[in-house]
Structure formats: structure tokens, C-alpha cells
Design a protein around this motif. Structure first.
Motif, PDB file in Angstrom:
ATOM      1  N   ARG A   1       0.962   4.374  -3.013  1.00 49.84           N
ATOM      2  CA  ARG A   1       0.809   5.417  -2.872  1.00 49.84           C
ATOM      3  C   ARG A   1       2.164   6.745  -3.381  1.00 49.84           C
ATOM      4  O   ARG A   1       2.087   7.317  -4.039  1.00 49.84           O
ATOM      5  CB  ARG A   1       0.698   5.839  -1.437  1.00 49.84           C
ATOM      6  CG  ARG A   1      -0.827   5.641  -0.969  1.00 49.84           C
ATOM      7  CD  ARG A   1      -1.270   6.027   0.623  1.00 49.84           C
ATOM      8  NE  ARG A   1      -0.086   5.864   1.389  1.00 49.84           N
ATOM      9  CZ  ARG A   1       0.125   4.968   2.316  1.00 49.84           C
ATOM     10  NH1 ARG A   1      -0.938   4.060   2.324  1.00 49.84           N
ATOM     11  NH2 ARG A   1       0.800   4.930   2.987  1.00 49.84           N
TER      12      ARG A   1
ATOM     13  N   TYR B   1       3.190  -1.420  -9.958  1.00 48.26           N
ATOM     14  CA  TYR B   1       2.277  -0.519  -9.706  1.00 48.26           C
ATOM     15  C   TYR B   1       0.770  -1.002 -10.593  1.00 48.26           C
ATOM     16  O   TYR B   1      -0.291  -0.894  -9.836  1.00 48.26           O
ATOM     17  CB  TYR B   1       2.583   0.852 -10.248  1.00 48.26           C
ATOM     18  CG  TYR B   1       1.372   1.737 -10.058  1.00 48.26           C
ATOM     19  CD1 TYR B   1       1.102   2.687  -8.962  1.00 48.26           C
ATOM     20  CD2 TYR B   1       0.679   2.296 -11.146  1.00 48.26           C
ATOM     21  CE1 TYR B   1       0.209   3.591  -8.670  1.00 48.26           C
ATOM     22  CE2 TYR B   1      -0.661   3.064 -10.970  1.00 48.26           C
ATOM     23  CZ  TYR B   1      -0.390   3.804  -9.935  1.00 48.26           C
ATOM     24  OH  TYR B   1      -1.545   4.597  -9.814  1.00 48.26           O
ATOM     25  N   ASP B   2       0.993  -1.287 -11.855  1.00 42.70           N
ATOM     26  CA  ASP B   2      -0.138  -1.939 -12.380  1.00 42.70           C
ATOM     27  C   ASP B   2      -0.834  -3.253 -11.948  1.00 42.70           C
ATOM     28  O   ASP B   2      -2.102  -3.151 -11.776  1.00 42.70           O
ATOM     29  CB  ASP B   2       0.167  -2.111 -13.859  1.00 42.70           C
ATOM     30  CG  ASP B   2       0.719  -0.670 -14.869  1.00 42.70           C
ATOM     31  OD1 ASP B   2       0.297   0.355 -14.165  1.00 42.70           O
ATOM     32  OD2 ASP B   2       1.364  -0.587 -15.610  1.00 42.70           O
TER      33      ASP B   2
ATOM     34  N   TYR C   1      -2.486  -1.861  -8.811  1.00 43.61           N
ATOM     35  CA  TYR C   1      -3.684  -1.128  -9.294  1.00 43.61           C
ATOM     36  C   TYR C   1      -5.006  -1.829  -9.319  1.00 43.61           C
ATOM     37  O   TYR C   1      -6.081  -1.787  -9.000  1.00 43.61           O
ATOM     38  CB  TYR C   1      -3.364  -0.135 -10.571  1.00 43.61           C
ATOM     39  CG  TYR C   1      -4.466   0.746 -10.853  1.00 43.61           C
ATOM     40  CD1 TYR C   1      -4.516   2.007 -10.157  1.00 43.61           C
ATOM     41  CD2 TYR C   1      -5.459   0.498 -11.851  1.00 43.61           C
ATOM     42  CE1 TYR C   1      -5.398   2.834 -10.333  1.00 43.61           C
ATOM     43  CE2 TYR C   1      -6.590   1.147 -11.963  1.00 43.61           C
ATOM     44  CZ  TYR C   1      -6.644   2.578 -11.438  1.00 43.61           C
ATOM     45  OH  TYR C   1      -7.444   3.411 -11.663  1.00 43.61           O
ATOM     46  N   GLY C   2      -4.603  -3.111 -10.005  1.00 45.05           N
ATOM     47  CA  GLY C   2      -5.795  -3.891 -10.545  1.00 45.05           C
ATOM     48  C   GLY C   2      -6.093  -4.757  -9.217  1.00 45.05           C
ATOM     49  O   GLY C   2      -7.136  -5.096  -8.929  1.00 45.05           O
ATOM     50  N   LYS C   3      -5.144  -4.813  -8.203  1.00 45.94           N
ATOM     51  CA  LYS C   3      -5.614  -5.622  -6.943  1.00 45.94           C
ATOM     52  C   LYS C   3      -6.534  -4.539  -6.012  1.00 45.94           C
ATOM     53  O   LYS C   3      -7.474  -5.000  -5.321  1.00 45.94           O
ATOM     54  CB  LYS C   3      -4.309  -6.051  -6.112  1.00 45.94           C
ATOM     55  CG  LYS C   3      -4.506  -6.677  -4.791  1.00 45.94           C
ATOM     56  CD  LYS C   3      -3.090  -6.959  -4.374  1.00 45.94           C
ATOM     57  CE  LYS C   3      -3.040  -7.556  -2.855  1.00 45.94           C
ATOM     58  NZ  LYS C   3      -1.773  -7.953  -2.424  1.00 45.94           N
ATOM     59  N   PHE C   4      -6.027  -3.329  -5.963  1.00 43.13           N
ATOM     60  CA  PHE C   4      -6.822  -2.334  -5.121  1.00 43.13           C
ATOM     61  C   PHE C   4      -8.109  -1.785  -5.515  1.00 43.13           C
ATOM     62  O   PHE C   4      -9.021  -1.387  -4.967  1.00 43.13           O
ATOM     63  CB  PHE C   4      -5.735  -1.412  -4.780  1.00 43.13           C
ATOM     64  CG  PHE C   4      -4.519  -1.575  -3.780  1.00 43.13           C
ATOM     65  CD1 PHE C   4      -4.662  -2.508  -2.643  1.00 43.13           C
ATOM     66  CD2 PHE C   4      -3.320  -0.955  -4.128  1.00 43.13           C
ATOM     67  CE1 PHE C   4      -3.805  -3.001  -1.879  1.00 43.13           C
ATOM     68  CE2 PHE C   4      -2.386  -1.290  -3.286  1.00 43.13           C
ATOM     69  CZ  PHE C   4      -2.545  -2.222  -2.213  1.00 43.13           C
ATOM     70  N   TYR C   5      -8.342  -1.713  -6.949  1.00 42.03           N
ATOM     71  CA  TYR C   5      -9.093  -1.145  -7.616  1.00 42.03           C
ATOM     72  C   TYR C   5      -9.973  -2.104  -8.547  1.00 42.03           C
ATOM     73  O   TYR C   5     -10.528  -1.677  -9.594  1.00 42.03           O
ATOM     74  CB  TYR C   5      -8.667   0.187  -8.437  1.00 42.03           C
ATOM     75  CG  TYR C   5      -8.307   1.059  -7.589  1.00 42.03           C
ATOM     76  CD1 TYR C   5      -9.178   2.064  -6.724  1.00 42.03           C
ATOM     77  CD2 TYR C   5      -7.037   1.705  -7.669  1.00 42.03           C
ATOM     78  CE1 TYR C   5      -8.577   2.960  -5.799  1.00 42.03           C
ATOM     79  CE2 TYR C   5      -6.537   2.549  -6.975  1.00 42.03           C
ATOM     80  CZ  TYR C   5      -7.114   3.379  -6.088  1.00 42.03           C
ATOM     81  OH  TYR C   5      -6.907   4.333  -5.167  1.00 42.03           O
ATOM     82  N   LYS C   6     -10.275  -3.384  -8.019  1.00 41.04           N
ATOM     83  CA  LYS C   6     -11.212  -4.211  -8.870  1.00 41.04           C
ATOM     84  C   LYS C   6     -12.175  -3.990  -8.453  1.00 41.04           C
ATOM     85  O   LYS C   6     -13.146  -3.628  -7.430  1.00 41.04           O
ATOM     86  CB  LYS C   6     -10.538  -5.517  -8.706  1.00 41.04           C
ATOM     87  CG  LYS C   6      -9.781  -6.235  -9.424  1.00 41.04           C
ATOM     88  CD  LYS C   6      -9.591  -7.790  -9.236  1.00 41.04           C
ATOM     89  CE  LYS C   6      -8.830  -8.210 -10.316  1.00 41.04           C
ATOM     90  NZ  LYS C   6      -8.548  -9.592 -10.164  1.00 41.04           N
TER      91      LYS C   6
ATOM     92  N   GLU D   1       2.594   6.282  -7.010  1.00 40.97           N
ATOM     93  CA  GLU D   1       1.822   6.945  -7.944  1.00 40.97           C
ATOM     94  C   GLU D   1       2.081   8.471  -7.920  1.00 40.97           C
ATOM     95  O   GLU D   1       1.808   9.418  -8.832  1.00 40.97           O
ATOM     96  CB  GLU D   1       0.201   6.885  -7.060  1.00 40.97           C
ATOM     97  CG  GLU D   1      -0.923   7.291  -7.695  1.00 40.97           C
ATOM     98  CD  GLU D   1      -2.175   7.203  -7.115  1.00 40.97           C
ATOM     99  OE1 GLU D   1      -3.221   6.959  -7.725  1.00 40.97           O
ATOM    100  OE2 GLU D   1      -2.269   7.032  -6.164  1.00 40.97           O
TER     101      GLU D   1
ATOM    102  N   GLU E   1       0.749  -1.352   0.034  1.00 38.93           N
ATOM    103  CA  GLU E   1      -0.081  -0.205  -0.167  1.00 38.93           C
ATOM    104  C   GLU E   1       0.965   1.329   0.004  1.00 38.93           C
ATOM    105  O   GLU E   1       0.583   2.217  -0.718  1.00 38.93           O
ATOM    106  CB  GLU E   1      -0.903   0.082   1.216  1.00 38.93           C
ATOM    107  CG  GLU E   1      -1.857  -1.023   1.225  1.00 38.93           C
ATOM    108  CD  GLU E   1      -2.805  -1.214   2.408  1.00 38.93           C
ATOM    109  OE1 GLU E   1      -2.425  -0.565   3.460  1.00 38.93           O
ATOM    110  OE2 GLU E   1      -3.867  -2.022   2.377  1.00 38.93           O
TER     111      GLU E   1
END
Length: 149
Positions: A61, A140-141, A144-149, A64, A57
Motif C-alpha cells: 500500500r 512491489y511487482d 502485485y502478482g501475489k495479491f492480484y493473481k 503504491e 501488505e
């Protein structure tokens, strides 16, 4: 390469055991410092193993924010970090493993060789910085898929 948690734990444990027994086969200059650094690496590995979610996490951050900066700047910063890590590894090997004193490191080496070693480390640092940029983007990608699914 992404390994599952059990595989990473197994590989890390085997490497730690191998590094513990290295002094039986190779003469180490400063045995106490060697084991102190090995203990710090083991603690660092345990923190990363057990605190993986929090570390991911934080990386997400921070990366990003870094991605918004110019690409060349990020690559140079990553390259400088890699240069410092490699230089530290060389110094660690010379002082702790070979038992040389810090002032001996540069005295026994001709000036041209000193410049050559630093240039080689800087070149490898830039290459590693370039690779780290793309690897961290890939990480990061994935996150991103893991956090924003």
C-alpha cells in the motif's frame, strides 16, 4: 535475494548467536548497551518474521502511493534514509563498541576528515537510495502478482 522462511530464520538465528558471542573475542566499550541494541534487533527480526504477511501488505500500500511521486524525490528520500542508517551504524560502532564518548567523536578528527566522512556517507546514501528504489519496485511487482493473481 529471496530466501524461503526456514532459510531466513536459520540465517537470522546464526547471526544472532554470533553477535551474542562477539564480546568474548572483541572488547566492547558499553556491554549493556550492546546487548540492549542486540535484543531490540532480535525483537525487530521476530516481528518481521512472524508478521511477514501484514508487513508485505503495508509495504504494498505504501509503495503504491510513493510510486506516484516523482522518481527523483523518491530516490532522494531513500538516499536520506540510507544516509541516516549508515551514520547511525558508524556512531553505534564508535560509541558502544569502541567505548568513545559522543563529544570525542568529532574532537579527535580533523575538520577535513569530518567533511570527507560525511561526503562519503552521503554518496553511498545516494547510491543505496537509487538501488533501493529499483529493489522496492521489484518487490512491489512480485507482491502485485501475489495479491492480484
Amino acid at each position: 535475494m529471496d530466501f524461503d522462511k526456514k532459510t531466513r530464520f536459520g540465517i537470522g538465528s546464526v547471526l544472532l548467536v554470533i553477535l551474542i558471542f562477539v564480546p568474548l573475542k572483541i572488547e566492547i566499550g558499553y556491554m549493556g548497551m550492546y546487548y540492549a541494541v542486540l535484543a531490540l534487533l532480535a525483537i525487530w527480526g521476530a516481528i518481521h518474521f512472524f508478521g511477514e504477511k501484514r508487513i508485505e501488505e503495508r509495504f504494498f500500500r505504501n509503495w503504491e502511493r510513493k510510486k506516484a511521486k516523482p522518481k527523483v524525490r523518491v530516490i532522494l528520500i531513500e538516499g536520506i534514509k540510507a544516509f541516516v542508517y549508515m551514520l547511525g551504524l558508524v556512531v553505534f560502532g564508535q560509541i558502544i563498541v569502541d567505548g568513545r564518548e559522543p563529544h570525542e567523536l568529532l574532537q579527535n578528527m580533523p575538520f577535513g576528515a569530518q567533511i570527507g566522512v560525511l561526503a562519503m556517507l552521503a554518496g553511498f546514501g545516494l547510491i543505496v537510495g537509487f538501488m533501493n528504489f529499483f529493489e522496492k519496485n521489484r518487490r512491489y511487482d512480485r507482491l502485485y502478482g501475489k495479491f492480484y493473481k
